[in-house]
Write a protein that holds these residues in place. Structure first.
Motif, PDB file in Angstrom:
ATOM      1  N   GLU A  74       0.684  -1.222   0.000  1.00  0.00           N
ATOM      2  CA  GLU A  74      -0.128   0.079   0.037  1.00  0.00           C
ATOM      3  C   GLU A  74       0.915   1.177   0.034  1.00  0.00           C
ATOM      4  N   VAL A  75       2.053   1.039   0.615  1.00  0.00           N
ATOM      5  CA  VAL A  75       2.988   2.264   0.475  1.00  0.00           C
ATOM      6  C   VAL A  75       4.348   2.151  -0.078  1.00  0.00           C
ATOM      7  N   PRO A  76       4.388   1.540  -1.135  1.00  0.00           N
ATOM      8  CA  PRO A  76       5.598   0.991  -2.003  1.00  0.00           C
ATOM      9  C   PRO A  76       6.813   1.961  -1.453  1.00  0.00           C
ATOM     10  N   GLU A  77       6.747   3.117  -1.417  1.00  0.00           N
ATOM     11  CA  GLU A  77       7.657   4.080  -1.617  1.00  0.00           C
ATOM     12  C   GLU A  77       8.439   4.158  -0.019  1.00  0.00           C
ATOM     13  N   ALA A  78       7.797   3.525   0.983  1.00  0.00           N
ATOM     14  CA  ALA A  78       8.348   3.334   2.302  1.00  0.00           C
ATOM     15  C   ALA A  78       9.100   1.903   2.223  1.00  0.00           C
ATOM     16  N   ARG A  79      10.371   2.037   2.897  1.00  0.00           N
ATOM     17  CA  ARG A  79      11.349   0.916   2.953  1.00  0.00           C
ATOM     18  C   ARG A  79      11.243   0.316   4.189  1.00  0.00           C
ATOM     19  N   VAL A  80      10.696  -1.007   4.437  1.00  0.00           N
ATOM     20  CA  VAL A  80      10.633  -1.487   5.771  1.00  0.00           C
ATOM     21  C   VAL A  80      11.735  -2.091   6.267  1.00  0.00           C
ATOM     22  N   VAL A  81      12.651  -1.609   7.394  1.00  0.00           N
ATOM     23  CA  VAL A  81      13.306  -2.395   8.003  1.00  0.00           C
ATOM     24  C   VAL A  81      13.223  -2.881   9.206  1.00  0.00           C
TER      25      VAL A  81
END
Length: 217
Positions: A74-81
């Motif tokens: 849903e928020v592809p620009e956010a990079r999940v770490v």
């Protein structure tokens, strides 16, 4: 330069507050929000549009893996770490399959966490060194890594590619650095994985770390 926008996801408020304070003190990052559940994490990521999401895996309502999958979708620009105490290979691989772009242990020093967040925002894939060590040890035990005498010849271009993959760059970033198309980078990567009998980028990073391949040795 605009600060990197960070969303903290953890079910312990004290941990969130301490982490937020440490990151703010180091500068260049803005903690724009916090969440204590998977549902809150997805809602706040959708609303706040952070650059980086620091994600715990153990949340009270749903797994952090599910929250990661939804945020990536849903928020592809956010990079999940992922930021967790779980230091096993299975958790790492599950997180990467869910779309996480990094995997760090909560034992990380504040200065290292700050540097890893900045690296993730720039497109790298930070992974705690101890996890990488466990991963390639496991691969070696399962005979998925070539032995010392089993060197596989790679072209100079393929070695360049391995170096950049090991440093955490995405296919798009590698394409820019090597003046190639993204499709050509993907083709080179498939050829390298086939030559080395590896399945994915994570195994390639582990192999490169073990053999020194990323240094061109």
């Amino acid at each position: 330069m605009e600060p990197i926008r960070v969303l903290l996801v953890d079910d312990h408020a004290i941990f969130r507050r301490g982490t937020a304070d440490a990151l703010r003190l180091l500068g260049g990052l803005e903690v724009v929000g916090e969440a204590g559940t998977a549902r809150e994490a997805v809602e706040r990521a959708r609303t706040l549009r952070p650059d980086v999401v620091l994600m715990d895996l153990s949340l009270p309502d749903e797994s952090g893996l599910e929250a990661t999958r939804r945020i990536v979708r849903e928020v592809p620009e956010a990079r999940v770490v992922v930021l967790t105490y779980l230091d096993d290979e299975a958790s790492l691989l599950a997180a990467l399959r869910a779309g996480a772009r990094g995997y760090l242990l909560k034992t990380v020093a504040p200065e290292e966490l700050w540097a890893h967040v900045r690296a993730a925002a720039a497109g790298a894939m930070p992974i705690s060194g101890s996890i990488t060590l466990k991963l390639f040890t496991s691969l070696e035990e399962r005979h998925l890594l070539p032995g010392e005498g089993d060197a596989v010849p790679l072209t100079p271009r393929e070695r360049e590619l391995v170096t950049l993959v090991a440093q955490g760059y995405s296919n798009r970033e590698i394409a820019r650095r090597l003046f190639l198309s993204v499709s050509t980078v993907k083709l080179h990567l498939r050829n390298v994985l086939r030559k080395l009998n590896l399945r994915n980028r994570t195994e390639l990073v582990a192999h490169a770390a073990r053999t020194g391949l990323w240094r061109g040795t």
